[in-house]
Motif scaffolding. Structure first.
Motif, PDB file in Angstrom:
ATOM      1  N   PHE A 275       3.148  38.193 -35.846  1.00 43.55           N
ATOM      2  CA  PHE A 275       3.521  37.136 -35.010  1.00 43.55           C
ATOM      3  C   PHE A 275       2.464  37.214 -33.747  1.00 43.55           C
ATOM      4  O   PHE A 275       2.148  36.083 -33.060  1.00 43.55           O
ATOM      5  CB  PHE A 275       4.818  37.451 -34.300  1.00 43.55           C
ATOM      6  N   LYS A 276       1.757  38.260 -33.453  1.00 47.80           N
ATOM      7  CA  LYS A 276       0.893  38.503 -32.487  1.00 47.80           C
ATOM      8  C   LYS A 276      -0.279  37.783 -32.954  1.00 47.80           C
ATOM      9  O   LYS A 276      -1.068  37.010 -31.856  1.00 47.80           O
ATOM     10  CB  LYS A 276       0.733  40.087 -32.302  1.00 47.80           C
TER      11      LYS A 276
ATOM     12  N   GLU B 157       6.229  24.397 -38.817  1.00 50.37           N
ATOM     13  CA  GLU B 157       6.775  25.924 -39.452  1.00 50.37           C
ATOM     14  C   GLU B 157       6.756  27.036 -38.738  1.00 50.37           C
ATOM     15  O   GLU B 157       7.699  28.003 -38.709  1.00 50.37           O
ATOM     16  CB  GLU B 157       5.707  25.966 -40.564  1.00 50.37           C
ATOM     17  N   TYR B 158       5.878  27.128 -37.646  1.00 49.66           N
ATOM     18  CA  TYR B 158       5.993  28.256 -36.733  1.00 49.66           C
ATOM     19  C   TYR B 158       7.196  28.076 -35.761  1.00 49.66           C
ATOM     20  O   TYR B 158       7.892  29.182 -35.700  1.00 49.66           O
ATOM     21  CB  TYR B 158       4.665  28.060 -35.783  1.00 49.66           C
ATOM     22  N   GLU B 159       7.394  26.958 -35.498  1.00 46.07           N
ATOM     23  CA  GLU B 159       8.816  26.699 -34.570  1.00 46.07           C
ATOM     24  C   GLU B 159      10.072  26.977 -35.487  1.00 46.07           C
ATOM     25  O   GLU B 159      11.021  27.555 -35.081  1.00 46.07           O
ATOM     26  CB  GLU B 159       8.978  25.450 -34.068  1.00 46.07           C
ATOM     27  N   ARG B 160       9.992  26.723 -36.872  1.00 49.33           N
ATOM     28  CA  ARG B 160      11.089  27.120 -37.591  1.00 49.33           C
ATOM     29  C   ARG B 160      11.282  28.488 -37.873  1.00 49.33           C
ATOM     30  O   ARG B 160      12.505  29.129 -37.998  1.00 49.33           O
ATOM     31  CB  ARG B 160      11.056  26.208 -39.152  1.00 49.33           C
ATOM     32  N   LEU B 161      10.166  29.234 -38.154  1.00 47.18           N
ATOM     33  CA  LEU B 161      10.243  30.667 -38.176  1.00 47.18           C
ATOM     34  C   LEU B 161      10.751  31.366 -36.936  1.00 47.18           C
ATOM     35  O   LEU B 161      11.360  32.371 -37.140  1.00 47.18           O
ATOM     36  CB  LEU B 161       8.755  31.125 -38.548  1.00 47.18           C
ATOM     37  N   CYS B 162      10.156  30.922 -35.862  1.00 44.73           N
ATOM     38  CA  CYS B 162      10.535  31.444 -34.548  1.00 44.73           C
ATOM     39  C   CYS B 162      12.118  31.366 -34.287  1.00 44.73           C
ATOM     40  O   CYS B 162      12.880  32.228 -33.857  1.00 44.73           O
ATOM     41  CB  CYS B 162       9.869  30.980 -33.154  1.00 44.73           C
ATOM     42  N   ALA B 163      12.635  30.188 -34.639  1.00 47.72           N
ATOM     43  CA  ALA B 163      14.021  29.716 -34.513  1.00 47.72           C
ATOM     44  C   ALA B 163      14.876  30.812 -35.348  1.00 47.72           C
ATOM     45  O   ALA B 163      16.002  31.260 -35.002  1.00 47.72           O
ATOM     46  CB  ALA B 163      14.406  28.423 -34.733  1.00 47.72           C
ATOM     47  N   MET B 164      14.500  30.941 -36.572  1.00 49.76           N
ATOM     48  CA  MET B 164      15.357  31.755 -37.647  1.00 49.76           C
ATOM     49  C   MET B 164      15.268  33.139 -37.094  1.00 49.76           C
ATOM     50  O   MET B 164      16.262  33.779 -37.255  1.00 49.76           O
ATOM     51  CB  MET B 164      14.879  31.607 -38.998  1.00 49.76           C
TER      52      MET B 164
ATOM     53  N   ARG C  49      12.909  34.553 -32.092  1.00 48.68           N
ATOM     54  CA  ARG C  49      11.799  34.772 -31.354  1.00 48.68           C
ATOM     55  C   ARG C  49      11.328  33.508 -30.415  1.00 48.68           C
ATOM     56  O   ARG C  49      11.676  32.372 -30.809  1.00 48.68           O
ATOM     57  CB  ARG C  49      10.529  35.173 -32.193  1.00 48.68           C
ATOM     58  N   GLN C  50      10.710  33.776 -29.253  1.00 46.84           N
ATOM     59  CA  GLN C  50      10.243  32.581 -28.474  1.00 46.84           C
ATOM     60  C   GLN C  50       8.622  32.454 -28.855  1.00 46.84           C
ATOM     61  O   GLN C  50       7.897  33.477 -28.841  1.00 46.84           O
ATOM     62  CB  GLN C  50      10.436  33.419 -26.987  1.00 46.84           C
ATOM     63  N   PRO C  51       8.471  31.116 -29.130  1.00 46.90           N
ATOM     64  CA  PRO C  51       7.043  31.003 -29.594  1.00 46.90           C
ATOM     65  C   PRO C  51       6.228  31.265 -28.305  1.00 46.90           C
ATOM     66  O   PRO C  51       6.201  31.018 -27.273  1.00 46.90           O
ATOM     67  CB  PRO C  51       7.079  29.541 -29.687  1.00 46.90           C
ATOM     68  N   ASP C  52       5.134  32.020 -28.728  1.00 41.19           N
ATOM     69  CA  ASP C  52       4.290  32.460 -27.742  1.00 41.19           C
ATOM     70  C   ASP C  52       3.400  31.063 -27.208  1.00 41.19           C
ATOM     71  O   ASP C  52       3.037  30.094 -28.150  1.00 41.19           O
ATOM     72  CB  ASP C  52       2.993  33.431 -28.292  1.00 41.19           C
ATOM     73  N   LEU C  53       2.984  31.176 -25.982  1.00 41.76           N
ATOM     74  CA  LEU C  53       2.376  29.969 -25.435  1.00 41.76           C
ATOM     75  C   LEU C  53       0.710  30.025 -26.255  1.00 41.76           C
ATOM     76  O   LEU C  53      -0.039  31.263 -26.198  1.00 41.76           O
ATOM     77  CB  LEU C  53       2.098  30.124 -24.173  1.00 41.76           C
ATOM     78  N   MET C  54       0.467  28.753 -26.812  1.00 45.50           N
ATOM     79  CA  MET C  54      -0.891  28.750 -27.069  1.00 45.50           C
ATOM     80  C   MET C  54      -1.740  28.038 -26.253  1.00 45.50           C
ATOM     81  O   MET C  54      -1.432  27.324 -25.296  1.00 45.50           O
ATOM     82  CB  MET C  54      -0.933  27.924 -28.408  1.00 45.50           C
ATOM     83  N   PRO C  55      -2.937  27.959 -26.347  1.00 44.45           N
ATOM     84  CA  PRO C  55      -3.854  27.191 -25.439  1.00 44.45           C
ATOM     85  C   PRO C  55      -3.490  25.781 -25.475  1.00 44.45           C
ATOM     86  O   PRO C  55      -2.845  25.171 -26.470  1.00 44.45           O
ATOM     87  CB  PRO C  55      -5.453  27.292 -26.355  1.00 44.45           C
TER      88      PRO C  55
END
Length: 276
Positions: free
Chosen positions: A184-185, A253-260, A263-269
């Motif tokens: 995730f990092k 897919e990132y949002e679906r993975l975080c929701a499952m 996890r809070q999605p990390d802020l991207m640029p």
């Protein structure tokens, strides 16, 4: 494998999640492991130290595993590089990829994500053979869980990390969580790379990042993300230059993975953040 005398193994892999998993598996079975993240660093390592075996990623940013092997076999890292057994590690599972690995002097061929049984069998094959022995190749060439036909892949399959040997026997029961955190990092930077590549028309970077995401995602059980990356890589490999849809697909897919996984999605640029 647990009964083998310890080997000194060099792992050459530029993707942090795959490198960590392979190193931990080899350490678990009692081997001494050194790891580098580039072909140039691999040449330097072989010049400085003696290794019983090299596990070599085929696609790296600076110098790929094929070119690194050519240089080792040509003696650029000294006599030991000419004969040390080299096991190719690749997310590409086709016969042409296997043949290319063997043609440059690699001794064996494994696909990513790493299958523990296949890895241990490959090490058993080469651990006690005289260096410079005949090349061989395993008969298996599975494409891994992200590429199997049939039902839609799971967003996350916890069985993947639960099957790691150090997790199974409880010796490192928290390792699955450790490597998932590492994954995730790494995600925001990779998704940002996809976004910038799509915006600038940089097909090579987009393809390379998708390839990396395909194997690292499968390694931790993020199978839908792995399938998304495999589709993107195939799309680009087939000569398609339209990348406009890629960032939104990966972000979904990132949002679906975080929701499952809660996890809070990390802020991207800022340039990589788009509305749904």
């Amino acid at each position: 494998m647990q009964q083998q005398a310890p080997l000194h193994v060099l792992v050459v892999e530029d993707e942090v999640v795959n490198r960590d998993v392979v190193c931990h598996i080899l350490n678990y079975f009692g081997h001494q492991v050194s790891a580098v993240d580039s072909g140039a660093a691999a040449l330097s390592a072989v010049r400085r130290a003696s290794f019983d075996l090299v596990v070599m990623d085929c696609r790296m940013h600076d110098m790929d595993g094929l070119e690194t092997t050519r240089r080792l076999r040509a003696g650029e890292a000294g006599p030991s590089g000419i004969t040390v057994p080299i096991i190719a590690l690749t997310a590409q599972a086709f016969a042409v990829d296997r043949d290319a690995c063997l043609a440059v002097g690699m001794n064996d061929f494994l696909t990513k994500p790493v299958d523990i049984d296949h890895l241990t069998l490959a090490i058993e094959r080469w651990a006690r053979r005289p260096h410079g022995g005949q090349h061989t190749c395993p008969t298996h060439a599975d494409a891994g869980p992200c590429c199997q036909p049939g039902a839609a892949p799971k967003v996350f399959d916890p069985a993947v990390l639960a099957a790691l040997p150090m997790v199974v026997d409880g010796s490192q029961s928290d390792y699955g969580q450790v490597v998932l955190d590492l994954y995730f990092k790494s995600l925001p930077a990779q998704l940002s790379s996809i976004q910038h590549a799509a915006t600038s028309g940089d097909i090579q970077t987009a393809q390379r990042t998708a390839h990396s995401l395909k194997s690292s995602s499968a390694a931790v059980g993020a199978l839908a993300m792995a399938a998304c990356a495999a589709d993107a890589e195939a799309h680009l490999c087939h000569g398609n230059q339209d990348m406009s849809h890629l960032p939104s697909r990966f972000d979904m897919e990132y949002e679906r993975l975080c929701a499952m996984l809660g996890r809070q999605p990390d802020l991207m640029p800022e340039s990589a953040v788009r509305p749904c």
